[in-house]
Write an enzyme that holds these catalytic residues in place. Structure first.
Site, PDB file in Angstrom:
ATOM      1  N   ARG A 161       2.715   6.368  15.789  1.00 16.88           N
ATOM      2  CA  ARG A 161       2.311   7.597  15.099  1.00 16.88           C
ATOM      3  C   ARG A 161       1.474   8.489  16.004  1.00 16.88           C
ATOM      4  O   ARG A 161       0.979   8.047  17.035  1.00 16.88           O
ATOM      5  CB  ARG A 161       1.574   7.314  13.788  1.00 16.88           C
ATOM      6  CG  ARG A 161       0.482   6.289  13.862  1.00 16.88           C
ATOM      7  CD  ARG A 161      -0.026   5.911  12.444  1.00 16.88           C
ATOM      8  NE  ARG A 161      -0.976   4.817  12.518  1.00 16.88           N
ATOM      9  CZ  ARG A 161      -1.500   4.184  11.500  1.00 16.88           C
ATOM     10  NH1 ARG A 161      -1.178   4.529  10.266  1.00 16.88           N
ATOM     11  NH2 ARG A 161      -2.353   3.198  11.658  1.00 16.88           N
ATOM     12  N   TYR A 174      -6.087  -8.077   5.765  1.00 18.04           N
ATOM     13  CA  TYR A 174      -5.767  -6.677   6.039  1.00 18.04           C
ATOM     14  C   TYR A 174      -6.546  -5.815   5.041  1.00 18.04           C
ATOM     15  O   TYR A 174      -5.982  -5.303   4.083  1.00 18.04           O
ATOM     16  CB  TYR A 174      -4.261  -6.532   5.861  1.00 18.04           C
ATOM     17  CG  TYR A 174      -3.592  -5.255   6.293  1.00 18.04           C
ATOM     18  CD1 TYR A 174      -4.291  -4.135   6.677  1.00 18.04           C
ATOM     19  CD2 TYR A 174      -2.201  -5.192   6.310  1.00 18.04           C
ATOM     20  CE1 TYR A 174      -3.631  -2.984   7.067  1.00 18.04           C
ATOM     21  CE2 TYR A 174      -1.522  -4.059   6.696  1.00 18.04           C
ATOM     22  CZ  TYR A 174      -2.244  -2.951   7.070  1.00 18.04           C
ATOM     23  OH  TYR A 174      -1.578  -1.814   7.448  1.00 18.04           O
ATOM     24  N   GLU A 194      -0.398   6.528  19.074  1.00 20.32           N
ATOM     25  CA  GLU A 194      -0.770   5.139  18.792  1.00 20.32           C
ATOM     26  C   GLU A 194       0.368   4.198  19.172  1.00 20.32           C
ATOM     27  O   GLU A 194       1.505   4.406  18.754  1.00 20.32           O
ATOM     28  CB  GLU A 194      -1.102   5.000  17.298  1.00 20.32           C
ATOM     29  CG  GLU A 194      -1.504   3.597  16.885  1.00 20.32           C
ATOM     30  CD  GLU A 194      -1.948   3.510  15.422  1.00 20.32           C
ATOM     31  OE1 GLU A 194      -2.350   4.550  14.846  1.00 20.32           O
ATOM     32  OE2 GLU A 194      -1.869   2.408  14.862  1.00 20.32           O
ATOM     33  N   ARG A 243       7.613   6.498  -5.251  1.00 19.69           N
ATOM     34  CA  ARG A 243       7.616   7.478  -6.346  1.00 19.69           C
ATOM     35  C   ARG A 243       8.967   8.159  -6.408  1.00 19.69           C
ATOM     36  O   ARG A 243       9.651   8.292  -5.402  1.00 19.69           O
ATOM     37  CB  ARG A 243       6.525   8.545  -6.118  1.00 19.69           C
ATOM     38  CG  ARG A 243       5.139   7.983  -6.042  1.00 19.69           C
ATOM     39  CD  ARG A 243       4.101   9.040  -6.330  1.00 19.69           C
ATOM     40  NE  ARG A 243       2.787   8.550  -5.933  1.00 19.69           N
ATOM     41  CZ  ARG A 243       2.181   8.908  -4.806  1.00 19.69           C
ATOM     42  NH1 ARG A 243       2.743   9.769  -3.985  1.00 19.69           N
ATOM     43  NH2 ARG A 243       1.004   8.414  -4.516  1.00 19.69           N
ATOM     44  N   ARG A 252      -2.501  -8.138  15.831  1.00 13.39           N
ATOM     45  CA  ARG A 252      -1.941  -6.993  16.550  1.00 13.39           C
ATOM     46  C   ARG A 252      -3.101  -6.119  17.012  1.00 13.39           C
ATOM     47  O   ARG A 252      -4.117  -5.990  16.324  1.00 13.39           O
ATOM     48  CB  ARG A 252      -1.035  -6.151  15.637  1.00 13.39           C
ATOM     49  CG  ARG A 252       0.127  -6.895  15.061  1.00 13.39           C
ATOM     50  CD  ARG A 252       1.164  -7.260  16.072  1.00 13.39           C
ATOM     51  NE  ARG A 252       1.848  -6.093  16.616  1.00 13.39           N
ATOM     52  CZ  ARG A 252       2.664  -6.142  17.670  1.00 13.39           C
ATOM     53  NH1 ARG A 252       2.872  -7.299  18.297  1.00 13.39           N
ATOM     54  NH2 ARG A 252       3.275  -5.061  18.091  1.00 13.39           N
ATOM     55  N   ASP A 308      -8.790  -2.667   3.621  1.00 14.49           N
ATOM     56  CA  ASP A 308      -9.168  -1.272   3.808  1.00 14.49           C
ATOM     57  C   ASP A 308     -10.685  -1.168   3.686  1.00 14.49           C
ATOM     58  O   ASP A 308     -11.357  -2.104   3.260  1.00 14.49           O
ATOM     59  CB  ASP A 308      -8.490  -0.400   2.756  1.00 14.49           C
ATOM     60  CG  ASP A 308      -7.118   0.074   3.225  1.00 14.49           C
ATOM     61  OD1 ASP A 308      -6.903   0.124   4.441  1.00 14.49           O
ATOM     62  OD2 ASP A 308      -6.269   0.402   2.362  1.00 14.49           O
ATOM     63  N   ARG A 320       0.801  -1.213   0.000  1.00 19.08           N
ATOM     64  CA  ARG A 320       0.000   0.000   0.000  1.00 19.08           C
ATOM     65  C   ARG A 320       0.837   1.267   0.000  1.00 19.08           C
ATOM     66  O   ARG A 320       0.346   2.346  -0.256  1.00 19.08           O
ATOM     67  CB  ARG A 320      -0.944  -0.005   1.193  1.00 19.08           C
ATOM     68  CG  ARG A 320      -0.231  -0.169   2.515  1.00 19.08           C
ATOM     69  CD  ARG A 320      -1.176  -0.418   3.649  1.00 19.08           C
ATOM     70  NE  ARG A 320      -1.807   0.789   4.117  1.00 19.08           N
ATOM     71  CZ  ARG A 320      -3.089   0.886   4.411  1.00 19.08           C
ATOM     72  NH1 ARG A 320      -3.862  -0.155   4.278  1.00 19.08           N
ATOM     73  NH2 ARG A 320      -3.591   2.014   4.845  1.00 19.08           N
TER      74      ARG A 320
END
Ligand code: FAD
Ligand code: UDP
Length: 392
Positions: free
Chosen positions: A281, A352, A304, A176, A250, A354, A172
């Site tokens: 984060r 996992y 977090e 670039r 987790r 989204d 994900r």
């Protein structure tokens, strides 16, 4: 709770469950009951107003909607307008802040030079198919950036050797060689204008839907008949009472803080890659809605922290090691024998996912499984059809 009165029992009011319930009630005319053991709808996408700051916060961490699927995008826009929010993430490492993703060497490099520097470092992984997270990360961004931005973060997030984690975890993260610093590359992205919980309220507002909160499915499961269909979006290992072993998950803990400043960190999410900083984060939610006017010079942040999920914890991230996948396969084999139960969503399919993937899978499940179950005469209540004898 009159569970007997429903055709369909949806366990979990997250995106998978709410999508199935909405479609089944509205399109198939099924009497649907949605139960959730939490005291609120919306699953992990739940948003609420922080009473001290008036800022809309996401209780389970910042959720940014993005998708390439026109079907999912069109579907969700029946229930909300999206803002033009574009997510940008910064990662703190060694006292500096890097935008994520970029060819972030912390100095000026041209796209060609960045490509050359990374190619020099991908070493034996160049041109191979990565089989685990570490190989994938080094093959994509080289050893320097892996060590700087990924190794420590991944260590804290997963506490699992990156060589035993699946490569897909960081698929994900786009790579670039430009200064396009958007986190997601999808065609559609945005924040729901009135927050996530409002979407779920609208989805579940229907005469055929009854919502029961604070109810654990396992307290009512023995009252479910074979002619009723159950859509279960809780952890699949719990459904089978862990008889094939426990899947690795987790969990995350959020430490909420209110600060007397209008702006704590200048952006919605900052990741912390250094292994010696205990949290992964910091979320500052007011930045998810720059279009809103938040009058107070105060802000809510969540730090977090990631850790292994114990039996009493909320499972969030499937770890998905080879051992986990073998256990999951055993549960899948058991699941196929439960002809009146559909397992779905992030927890039920041990994937996992989204949000857009959970919604897409739910829409497919309605067409492929829910509708045929009732069309084939399996569903009994209110449909005038008799139950399938083998269902249990
Ligand atoms: P959930 O939302 O988890 O819903 C499952 C529900 O089932 C829960 O409410 C639970 O209480 C209920 N339940 C479980 N067991 C029982 C039981 N026995 N009885 C009754 N109820 C039960 N996705 C994105 O697209 N963008 C993001 O930015 C993003 N950020 C994320 C950040 C974090 C920290 C996490 C953990 C996830 C993030 N996600 C994001 C993923 C997103 O949360 C999931 O895709 C989505 O929640 C999946 O929906 P679901 O319905 O499968 O599961
Ligand atoms: N990751 C990382 N450093 C970062 C951001 C992400 O190493 O600054 C890796 C890490 O392994 C993480 C994965 O990429 O688990 C996916 O990160 P993301 O933040 O997109 O996942 P989320 O936790 O939001 O689902």
């Amino acid at each position: 709770m009159q569970i007997e009165a429903f055709n369909l029992i949806v366990v979990g009011a997250g995106f998978f469950g709410a999508t199935v319930a909405e479609r089944a009630a509205r399109e198939l005319g099924l009497k649907t009951c949605v139960i959730d053991r939490r005291p609120h709808i919306a699953g992990n996408a739940y948003s609420e107003i922080d009473p001290e700051t008036g800022v809309e916060v996401h209780r389970y961490g910042s959720h940014i909607f993005h998708t390439n699927s026109e079907t999912v995008w069109d579907y969700l826009r029946r229930f909300t307008r999206f803002t033009d929010y574009r997510h940008r993430v910064f990662t703190a490492a060694g006292g500096r802040l890097y935008s994520m993703p970029t060819a972030a060497f912390g100095r000026i490099v041209s796209p060609d030079e960045a490509r050359r520097l990374i190619a020099e470092e991908t070493g034996r992984f160049a041109g191979t198919t990565p089989t685990n997270l570490e190989e994938k990360a080094i093959a994509s961004v080289g050893k320097t950036l892996y060590d700087l931005l990924i190794r420590g973060y991944t260590q804290k997030q997963w506490e699992t050797d990156p060589r035993t984690l699946p490569a897909e975890i960081i698929n994900r993260l786009p790579v670039r060689f430009t200064f396009n610093d958007r986190y997601f590359s999808d065609r559609h992205e945005g924040m729901p204008a009135d927050g996530y919980t409002a979407i779920f309220r609208r989805m579940l507002q229907h005469d055929n839907i009854s919502v029961e909160l604070g109810v654990d499915y396992f307290d009512v499961a023995d009252r479910v008949r074979p002619d009723q269909l159950v859509v279960y979006t809780g952890p699949i290992d719990r459904f089978f009472d862990y008889r094939c072993g426990r899947l690795g998950w987790r969990t995350v803990d959020f430490a909420r803080e209110v600060h007397d400043t209008a702006d704590f960190q200048g952006t919605s999410v900052v990741n912390y890659a250094d292994a010696d900083i205990p949290f992964t984060r910091i979320h500052e939610f007011k930045h998810l809605h720059p279009e809103r006017h938040y009058p107070l010079a105060r802000t809510t942040i969540y730090r977090e922290y990631s850790r292994a999920a114990g039996s009493a914890d909320e499972p969030y991230y499937p770890i998905n090691t080879d051992a986990d996948r073998a256990i999951y396969d055993s549960y899948r084999a058991l699941a196929t024998r439960r002809t009146n139960v559909i397992f779905g969503g992030r927890l039920g399919s041990y994937k996992y996912l989204d949000m857009h993937q959970a919604i897409g899978a739910a829409l497919k499940s309605v067409d492929d499984t829910v509708a045929p179950f009732f069309a084939s005469g399996s569903g009994g209540v209110g449909t005038g059809k008799s139950p399938r004898p083998e269902a249990a």
